[in-house]
Enzyme design. Structure first.
Site, PDB file in Angstrom:
ATOM      1  N   HIS A 109     -54.289 -80.612  18.887  1.00  0.00           N
ATOM      2  CA  HIS A 109     -55.686 -80.303  18.366  1.00  0.00           C
ATOM      3  C   HIS A 109     -56.264 -81.294  18.257  1.00  0.00           C
ATOM      4  O   HIS A 109     -57.688 -82.443  16.888  1.00  0.00           O
ATOM      5  CB  HIS A 109     -55.620 -79.556  17.292  1.00  0.00           C
ATOM      6  CG  HIS A 109     -55.417 -77.481  17.695  1.00  0.00           C
ATOM      7  ND1 HIS A 109     -55.086 -76.740  16.285  1.00  0.00           N
ATOM      8  CD2 HIS A 109     -55.324 -77.480  18.975  1.00  0.00           C
ATOM      9  CE1 HIS A 109     -55.012 -75.944  17.357  1.00  0.00           C
ATOM     10  NE2 HIS A 109     -54.973 -75.911  18.722  1.00  0.00           N
ATOM     11  N   ASN A 141     -51.384 -80.081  14.010  1.00  0.00           N
ATOM     12  CA  ASN A 141     -51.874 -80.891  13.329  1.00  0.00           C
ATOM     13  C   ASN A 141     -52.492 -81.957  13.671  1.00  0.00           C
ATOM     14  O   ASN A 141     -52.002 -82.612  14.292  1.00  0.00           O
ATOM     15  CB  ASN A 141     -51.131 -81.224  11.945  1.00  0.00           C
ATOM     16  CG  ASN A 141     -49.877 -80.374  11.375  1.00  0.00           C
ATOM     17  OD1 ASN A 141     -51.196 -78.804  11.014  1.00  0.00           O
ATOM     18  ND2 ASN A 141     -49.219 -80.445  10.905  1.00  0.00           N
ATOM     19  N   ASP A 182     -53.184 -84.815  11.297  1.00  0.00           N
ATOM     20  CA  ASP A 182     -52.104 -86.266  10.870  1.00  0.00           C
ATOM     21  C   ASP A 182     -51.438 -86.917  11.917  1.00  0.00           C
ATOM     22  O   ASP A 182     -51.326 -86.208  12.307  1.00  0.00           O
ATOM     23  CB  ASP A 182     -51.672 -85.411   9.258  1.00  0.00           C
ATOM     24  CG  ASP A 182     -51.237 -84.470   9.671  1.00  0.00           C
ATOM     25  OD1 ASP A 182     -49.798 -84.141   9.947  1.00  0.00           O
ATOM     26  OD2 ASP A 182     -50.987 -83.332   8.708  1.00  0.00           O
TER      27      ASP A 182
HETATM   28  P1  OAD Z   1     -52.799 -71.898   8.364  1.00  0.00           P
HETATM   29  O1  OAD Z   1     -53.730 -72.400   7.531  1.00  0.00           O
HETATM   30  O2  OAD Z   1     -53.529 -71.225  10.025  1.00  0.00           O
HETATM   31  O3  OAD Z   1     -51.120 -71.618   8.704  1.00  0.00           O
HETATM   32  C1  OAD Z   1     -50.166 -72.031   7.941  1.00  0.00           C
HETATM   33  C2  OAD Z   1     -48.863 -71.874   7.648  1.00  0.00           C
HETATM   34  O4  OAD Z   1     -48.259 -72.363   6.787  1.00  0.00           O
HETATM   35  C3  OAD Z   1     -48.897 -69.976   7.024  1.00  0.00           C
HETATM   36  O5  OAD Z   1     -48.041 -69.098   7.819  1.00  0.00           O
HETATM   37  C4  OAD Z   1     -48.084 -70.207   5.294  1.00  0.00           C
HETATM   38  O6  OAD Z   1     -47.293 -69.078   5.889  1.00  0.00           O
HETATM   39  C5  OAD Z   1     -47.656 -71.649   6.256  1.00  0.00           C
HETATM   40  N1  OAD Z   1     -47.089 -72.469   4.620  1.00  0.00           N
HETATM   41  C6  OAD Z   1     -47.573 -72.847   3.739  1.00  0.00           C
HETATM   42  N2  OAD Z   1     -46.930 -73.520   2.935  1.00  0.00           N
HETATM   43  C7  OAD Z   1     -45.721 -73.863   3.765  1.00  0.00           C
HETATM   44  C8  OAD Z   1     -44.517 -74.607   3.575  1.00  0.00           C
HETATM   45  N3  OAD Z   1     -44.371 -75.439   2.252  1.00  0.00           N
HETATM   46  N4  OAD Z   1     -43.761 -75.089   3.831  1.00  0.00           N
HETATM   47  C9  OAD Z   1     -44.042 -74.345   5.917  1.00  0.00           C
HETATM   48  N5  OAD Z   1     -44.781 -73.172   6.155  1.00  0.00           N
HETATM   49  C10 OAD Z   1     -46.346 -73.130   4.909  1.00  0.00           C
HETATM   50  O7  OAD Z   1     -52.456 -73.565   9.994  1.00  0.00           O
HETATM   51  P2  OAD Z   1     -52.173 -73.269  11.032  1.00  0.00           P
HETATM   52  O8  OAD Z   1     -51.803 -71.982  12.001  1.00  0.00           O
HETATM   53  O9  OAD Z   1     -51.853 -74.585  11.604  1.00  0.00           O
HETATM   54  O10 OAD Z   1     -57.074 -76.074  14.351  1.00  0.00           O
HETATM   55  O11 OAD Z   1     -53.333 -73.451  11.594  1.00  0.00           O
HETATM   56  C11 OAD Z   1     -53.718 -73.486  13.039  1.00  0.00           C
HETATM   57  C12 OAD Z   1     -55.260 -74.521  13.246  1.00  0.00           C
HETATM   58  O12 OAD Z   1     -56.474 -73.712  13.366  1.00  0.00           O
HETATM   59  C13 OAD Z   1     -54.991 -75.685  13.158  1.00  0.00           C
HETATM   60  O13 OAD Z   1     -54.773 -76.776  14.254  1.00  0.00           O
HETATM   61  C14 OAD Z   1     -56.864 -76.066  12.947  1.00  0.00           C
HETATM   62  C15 OAD Z   1     -56.564 -74.576  12.033  1.00  0.00           C
HETATM   63  O14 OAD Z   1     -58.402 -74.192  12.345  1.00  0.00           O
HETATM   64  C16 OAD Z   1     -58.497 -77.569  13.968  1.00  0.00           C
HETATM   65  O15 OAD Z   1     -58.793 -77.670  13.107  1.00  0.00           O
HETATM   66  C17 OAD Z   1     -59.343 -77.482  15.846  1.00  0.00           C
END
Ligand code: OAD
Length: 227
Positions: free
Chosen positions: A104, A87, A89
């Site tokens: 990131h 993240n 943030d």
């Molecule tokens: P994703 O949006 O790919 O995945 C979010 C995950 O959070 C999913 O598996 C959801 O099921 C889960 N989720 C949703 N609500 C939730 C909650 N209340 N509690 C727990 N989990 C929950 O996000 P990332 O894996 O962080 O990169 O994405 C990886 C990277 O892709 C980011 O850092 C970003 C993006 O492109 C850049 O901006 C460079």
């Protein structure tokens, strides 16, 4: 005292009101992700990209850390905790976590478009014409798709060294971050908290298929009782 590594993603911020990347309609806040998170996108339309991150930076001022963040910060009372977050943030820091690695990048920093080691604190909007001391345009200090992830080796060492690993709120789709779990010791305890978890079947993982705000405090309570 155990060494604990936390691998966090967008889902841990969801309950603070920051949208995840892959939950919705394939768009990130109404934009194709490559439009706003790639060097090509920035080259094509720098003003749009700067504005996009300005909006994200403004949004940060309206959100606060949720109970998952608070629990992870409290875990430092019992163990040696390092957070490795995808993240951008600052909610981990605001909750009180003291050892946070941003794989990131960070919304509250800007860097020179020419010299990537020239990084500045940046709290307000970043616009065309905002330059570093060498008169080069500044850009958000974000690792975009196709760019190197400078902190990945440090993160791999921390995972390698960890007695327990908490994975929370990440779809584990974006490499190299998603590959970090391969560095875990065979006997490391791995907890995965996500309402829609993607599981690596090759690893012994305890899955909490629930939201971060309830799942993380449960895992923290278990770990706090261990020595
Ligand atoms: P994703 O949006 O790919 O995945 C979010 C995950 O959070 C999913 O598996 C959801 O099921 C889960 N989720 C949703 N609500 C939730 C909650 N209340 N509690 C727990 N989990 C929950 O996000 P990332 O894996 O962080 O990169 O994405 C990886 C990277 O892709 C980011 O850092 C970003 C993006 O492109 C850049 O901006 C460079």
């Amino acid at each position: 005292m155990m060494k604990i590594a936390v691998l966090s993603g967008a889902g841990v911020s969801a309950e603070s009101g920051i949208k995840t990347f892959r939950d919705g309609n394939g768009l990130w806040e109404n934009h194709d992700i490559m439009e706003v998170a790639s060097p090509e996108g920035f080259k094509r339309n720098p003003a749009l990209v700067l504005d996009f991150y300005n909006q994200r930076r403004r949004q940060l001022q309206t959100v606060t850390p949720n109970s998952a963040y608070i629990a992870l910060a409290e875990l430092e009372k019992y163990h040696d905790v390092t957070i490795i977050t995808q993240n951008v943030d600052d909610l981990h820091e605001r909750a009180g976590s003291t050892d946070v690695i941003h794989l990131h990048g960070e919304l509250l920093k800007a860097r020179s478009t020419v010299d990537e080691t020239l990084i500045l604190e940046w709290k307000d909007d970043l616009n065309i014409g905002d330059c570093c001391e060498n008169n080069h345009q500044l850009r958000p200090h974000i690792v975009w798709f196709g760019e190197m992830v400078p902190m990945i080796e440090v993160a791999a060492e921390i995972i390698e060294d960890a007695d327990a690993i908490i994975i929370v709120g990440t779809s584990m789709q974006v490499y190299p971050a998603a590959g970090l779990i391969q560095y875990a010791k065979p006997d490391a305890q791995v907890y995965f908290i996500d309402p829609n978890p993607s599981i690596n079947p090759n690893k012994k993982i305890t899955v909490y298929a629930e939201k971060a705000s309830t799942g993380v405090p449960k895992v923290v309570e278990i770990l706090a009782g261990m020595s």
